[in-house]
Motif scaffolding. Structure first.
Motif, short mmCIF file in Angstrom:
data_model
loop_
_atom_site.label_atom_id
_atom_site.label_comp_id
_atom_site.label_asym_id
_atom_site.label_seq_id
_atom_site.Cartn_x
_atom_site.Cartn_y
_atom_site.Cartn_z
N HIS C 215 0.85 -1.19 0.00
CA HIS C 215 0.00 0.00 0.00
C HIS C 215 0.88 1.25 0.00
O HIS C 215 0.39 2.35 -0.08
N ASP C 216 2.19 1.03 0.10
CA ASP C 216 3.11 2.15 0.25
C ASP C 216 3.68 2.54 -1.11
O ASP C 216 4.57 1.90 -1.65
N LEU C 217 3.15 3.63 -1.66
CA LEU C 217 3.51 3.98 -3.04
C LEU C 217 4.97 4.40 -3.18
O LEU C 217 5.56 4.20 -4.24
N SER C 218 5.55 4.95 -2.12
CA SER C 218 6.95 5.36 -2.29
C SER C 218 7.86 4.13 -2.40
O SER C 218 8.81 4.13 -3.17
N VAL C 219 7.54 3.08 -1.64
CA VAL C 219 8.31 1.84 -1.76
C VAL C 219 8.06 1.23 -3.14
O VAL C 219 8.99 0.74 -3.80
N VAL C 220 6.81 1.27 -3.59
CA VAL C 220 6.46 0.70 -4.88
C VAL C 220 7.22 1.40 -6.00
O VAL C 220 7.79 0.76 -6.88
N GLU C 221 7.27 2.73 -5.94
CA GLU C 221 7.99 3.46 -6.99
C GLU C 221 9.46 3.07 -7.00
O GLU C 221 10.06 2.85 -8.06
N HIS C 222 10.01 2.92 -5.80
CA HIS C 222 11.43 2.62 -5.70
C HIS C 222 11.76 1.24 -6.27
O HIS C 222 12.80 1.05 -6.89
N MET C 223 10.88 0.28 -6.08
CA MET C 223 11.23 -1.10 -6.38
C MET C 223 10.68 -1.66 -7.69
O MET C 223 11.22 -2.62 -8.23
N SER C 224 9.58 -1.09 -8.20
CA SER C 224 8.84 -1.80 -9.24
C SER C 224 9.32 -1.52 -10.65
O SER C 224 9.88 -0.46 -10.94
N ASP C 225 9.07 -2.48 -11.53
CA ASP C 225 9.18 -2.25 -12.96
C ASP C 225 7.82 -1.91 -13.53
O ASP C 225 7.68 -1.04 -14.38
N ARG C 226 6.83 -2.66 -13.07
CA ARG C 226 5.46 -2.36 -13.48
C ARG C 226 4.57 -2.31 -12.26
O ARG C 226 4.85 -2.92 -11.23
N VAL C 227 3.47 -1.56 -12.38
CA VAL C 227 2.58 -1.33 -11.24
C VAL C 227 1.15 -1.56 -11.69
O VAL C 227 0.77 -1.18 -12.80
N ALA C 228 0.36 -2.23 -10.84
CA ALA C 228 -1.07 -2.34 -11.08
C ALA C 228 -1.79 -1.84 -9.84
O ALA C 228 -1.52 -2.28 -8.73
N VAL C 229 -2.67 -0.85 -10.02
CA VAL C 229 -3.39 -0.28 -8.90
C VAL C 229 -4.75 -0.94 -8.79
O VAL C 229 -5.50 -1.00 -9.77
N MET C 230 -5.06 -1.47 -7.61
CA MET C 230 -6.33 -2.17 -7.42
C MET C 230 -7.28 -1.32 -6.59
O MET C 230 -6.89 -0.65 -5.65
#
Lengths: 300, 273, 320
Positions: C215-230
């Protein structure tokens, strides 16, 4: 120069352990001015929550105050008797907790729980208090307050429950609101609403806030002044803006660098997050220095 | 320290019973059955017969020592049976759920609704009196609470990360139950078993008192009470000493169970300061 | 692009919720996951983002075989990974493993670290003591623990170290996919950085594919290649991380980004991508949901589809 509302001076707490004792807080000092929002930020075990519990007079058994004073409106709370403290609590100093479900009584309607505050502290009749409770629910922007007042805590969502807690806490217009991780258990979108509510209501009523959080973003959004706690010490204190722009203490710098920041990868690409332990392998030296910036109004 | 006291006193009393039972052969000055002598009947306690003698002139002290063997056997074996039944039923019911869970729940509720002594009486009536049927009867009647505790512990442990991780690592259901779930609920189960031993000793006494347990002339604390009943006015010691033995051993088991519960509580262990 | 390693197609997970009525009258179905489709490629980190109750964790459990899907399929390297043809536990163990959120509940308190790592190895046929020891020692080193620490029990470790142990357990069988279920949200800020760095290092070292739930978007931005928002059982927006964070379109996704308290933005040093006006949906489409109110999960959702607004960037829209 106005007198501080809360003036904590060299507060030390410890857990007695045999002949010696294990220090929990080490000479923590800070002031909160009337109407000011002050943030305490730190990781678990840094002593930030214990500081708030000491202020509320809610310290639990093994913890003992070993020194210092907590001056609230000039009176030392540590010297107050249980009855005086109880009168102050909820009336002049109120608190909201991280998990509203555990702080609310599951067997009473929320309306009754808010009304109780008026009966207890202001000597209102239950009838009158019931009406005030509905007004209080409306003031924290709970939709359909008269219907919601008849709800039990479990019938509400986490965000609504936290609003109820805020309504209870602000019922008697306290001078100081202590909020201990008030939004940690909530979803981000709900967190934003609850933070906004606390900020606006407290600004409206001139209530000072002591906000305890591990989340630097929440602190930055809410507080004018911030203290950083580490291992029982207040290692750095400054105006919020200054603290974020010019962190002085190694720990503060590490904390700010350890946080992945939204948008930073877009701007700078992926940079490795700061590992505090790799900057300072021996964390114990962190408590040996402190940076307390003077308050601007004091120097003037 | 209350915790230490419970374990200490409970353990001491339990050890006393174990010690007395194990070494009855050496500790007892008389044979509990054969040394009957009507000349010595109903003697009050003195230096020769420490706890006095009963209607047949047998030494009450010796009979109590041998009776401890019976009480211990009954307590341990019946609780072993109860615990195995309760844990197997409760753990599988909690883990698998579904119709098996419904069935086990129903069975548990039925067992809880029947007073266990009445059920044991019925079993004894079918099997006939004697030590083995006593063990079976008491072993079949008191597993319901163990079963409930095992089931609810399993339900809460099942959602723990390490149990789920074990599933994803390829562990079979049985392996998960025995390596991940069982060790983590042994605390409350052990407590139940210890507390149940006290109950089993009491039930044995009650059944023997009713004449369905250990048959005369072999000594059990319950049957000693039966024998002493008719002469309680003339020779109260024949009833008092077995009664005290029952009281102290049940107290010992219960204190030990309480102490174990406190010391096995994970919150007590992780408290470092 | 090569074939995805994991394909989730039209996944539905429903739970019966007891109605208020007598004897189950008014029994309702809760649509926890509603037609979710995702591809995970080798070596990438795909993040499922959303708030509590949006179905992201249920999706993770379905991938792990810990939750039976109501319908839809999950395939691993083209082979069925759910449903009646799903592989047995032993066979799926080397395909996917999971790291849990709570480092305190995720380790068996009565097993040493060594024991917890050796048991799965033995179960999967690695029985020679020297090989077991070597593999555990090497893995502990990779996650930043000493082999001496392996002899200890979980309660002797701090939260961050426990999470390292949880990661080691997930990697011991050499899985291709690792599901990260909120891997750092229970950790302190400074520890969080260490674990994030570690996860990124391990991904490089072992070529792992991550499916991260967060749920933490800053961690997601740092780690992800692709993102899916549910949002309540459905993906409302998905795409490469740059697209999601530089150009969010769906109102819910924008609100999620906008509500994160960010010191830099508050201090006026930086701007959020959501500062501008809400972009209009493409002609002929409208947003099926403004993402403000929770929809009734006991009813099937309004018909809508994921529309590709730029290459790889999908937004859930309904026909106008």
């Amino acid at each position: 120069m106005t007198a501080p509302l809360l003036d904590i001076r060299n507060l030390s707490l410890a857990v007695p352990h045999g002949r010696s004792s294990f220090p929990i807080l080490r000479e923590v000092s800070f002031q909160i001015m009337p109407g000011e929002a002050y943030g305490l930020v730190g990781e678990s075990g840094s002593g930030k929550s214990v500081t708030s519990l000491a202020t509320m007079g809610l310290l639990k058994k093994p913890l003992k105050v070993t020194g210092g004073e907590i001056l609230f409106q000039g009176r030392d709370l540590l010297k107050l008797g249980r009855r005086e403290m109880r009168k102050l609590r909820g009336d002049r100093i109120a608190m909201i907790f991280q998990e509203p479900m555990t702080a609310l009584n599951p067997l009473a309607t929320v309306g009754r729980q808010i009304a109780e505050m008026y009966v207890l502290h202001q000597g209102k009749s239950w009838d009158e208090a019931g009406k005030l409770a509905i007004e209080a629910l409306a003031s924290v922007r709970v939709p359909n307050p008269d219907r919601r007042a008849t709800n039990y805590p479990h019938q509400m969502s986490g965000g609504l429950r936290q609003r109820v807690m805020i309504a209870m806490a602000l019922a008697c217009n306290p001078d100081l609101l202590i909020a201990d991780e008030p939004t940690t258990a909530l979803d981000v979108t709900v967190q934003a609403e609850v933070l906004k509510l606390i900020r606006e209501l407290c600004a409206e009523r001139g209530t000072a806030v002591l906000l305890i959080s591990h989340d630097l973003g929440v602190i930055a959004e809410m507080c004018q002044r911030v203290g950083v706690m580490y291992s029982g010490c207040l290692v750095e204190e400054n105006e919020t803006r200054e603290l974020f722009l010019n962190p002085q203490h190694t720990y503060t710098k590490g904390l700010l660098g350890a946080l992945p920041r939204l948008g930073s990868r877009l701007e700078h690409g992926r940079t490795r997050l700061v590992d505090i332990d790799s900057i300072i392998p021996d964390r114990s030296v962190l408590t040996q220095t402190r940076f307390i910036a003077p308050r601007p109004e004091v120097t003037q | 320290m209350k915790l230490g006291f419970n374990i200490f006193l409970g353990g001491f009393l339990t050890l006393l019973v174990v010690f007395g039972g194990l070494f009855a052969h050496w500790l007892a000055p008389f044979d509990p059955v054969l040394d009957a002598n009507l000349m010595n009947a109903e003697m009050p306690p003195d230096t020769e017969f420490w706890f006095g003698t009963d209607a047949q002139g047998r030494d009450v002290y010796s009979r109590i020592l041998y009776g401890a063997q019976i009480s211990l056997t009954v307590g341990i074996v019946s609780q072993l049976i109860n615990t195995v039944i309760g844990v197997v039923l409760g753990m599988t019911a909690g883990y698998w759920g579904g119709w098996w869970d419904d069935f086990v729940n129903g069975l548990t509720n039925v067992m809880l609704a029947i007073p266990s002594l009445i059920f044991a009486l019925a079993v004894m009536a079918v099997l006939g009196p004697g030590l083995v049927s006593l063990l079976i009867a008491l072993g079949l009647t008191n597993w319901s609470w163990t079963c409930r505790i095992a089931r609810s512990s399993t339900l809460s442990l099942k959602s723990q990360g390490y149990v789920q991780a074990a599933q994803t690592l390829g562990y079979s259901d049985l392996r998960i139950m025995f390596t991940q779930i069982l060790p983590n609920m042994m605390g409350p189960i052990l407590v139940m078993a210890t507390l149940g031993m006290g109950g089993a000793v009491l039930s044995e006494a009650a059944l023997s008192f009713l004449g369905l347990g250990i048959q005369p002339p072999f000594p059990s604390w319950g049957s000693m009470l039966t024998d002493a009943r008719e002469m309680i006015r003339v020779a109260p010691w024949a009833a008092i000493f077995p009664g005290v033995a029952i009281f102290l051993s049940v107290l010992g088991f219960n204190l030990l169970g309480d102490g174990l519960r406190d010391s096995l509580d994970p919150h007590m262990r992780t408290r470092k300061l | 692009m090569s074939a995805p390693i994991l394909e989730i197609d039209d996944l539905h997970v429903q739970f019966p919720v007891s109605g208020g009525g007598f004897l189950g009258a008014g029994r309702k179905i809760l649509h926890a996951v509603n037609g979710l489709s995702l591809d995970l490629h080798k070596g990438e980190c795909l993040s499922l983002v959303g708030e509590s109750g949006c179905g992201k964790s249920t999706t993770a459990l379905a991938v792990m075989g810990l939750q039976e899907p109501t319908s839809g399929s999950i395939r691993f390297r083209g082979q069925p990974f759910s449903g009646p043809q799903a592989p047995a536990r032993m066979d799926r163990a080397k395909a996917a493993q999971i790291v849990f959120q709570d480092p305190y509940a995720s380790l068996n308190p009565r097993q040493t670290v060594w024991g917890a790592l050796a048991a799965p190895l033995r179960l999967h046929g690695v029985t020679a003591k020297s090989e077991v020891d070597d593999r555990i020692e090497a893995l502990l080193k990779s996650v930043g623990l000493s082999s001496e620490q392996g002899r200890r029990f979980p309660h002797e470790f701090s939260g961050g170290q426990r999470q390292r142990i949880g990661i080691a357990r997930a990697l011991i069988l050499g899985p291709e996919i690792v599901v990260l279920d909120e891997p750092v949200s229970a950790l302190d800020v400074s520890i969080r950085a260490q674990i994030i760095n570690l996860l990124l290092d391990l991904q490089d070292q072992f070529g792992l594919s991550y499916l991260m739930i967060s749920h933490d978007l800053s961690v997601v931005e740092h780690m992800s290649d692709r993102v899916a928002v549910m949002f309540f059982g459905q993906i409302v927006e998905s795409g490469p991380w740059q697209a999601i964070f530089a150009n969010p379109i769906h109102p819910y996704c924008r609100r999620l980004i906008a509500t994160i308290p960010d010191p830099e933005v508050i201090l006026g040093r930086s701007r959020k991508p959501t500062d501008g006006a809400q972009p209009e949906p493409p002609a002929g489409w409208r947003f099926a949901d403004d993402g403000l109110n929770a929809p009734d999960l006991t009813k099937p959702p309004v018909p809508s589809e994921l529309v590709e607004v730029e290459p790889g960037h999908f937004v859930r829209l309904a026909r106008a």
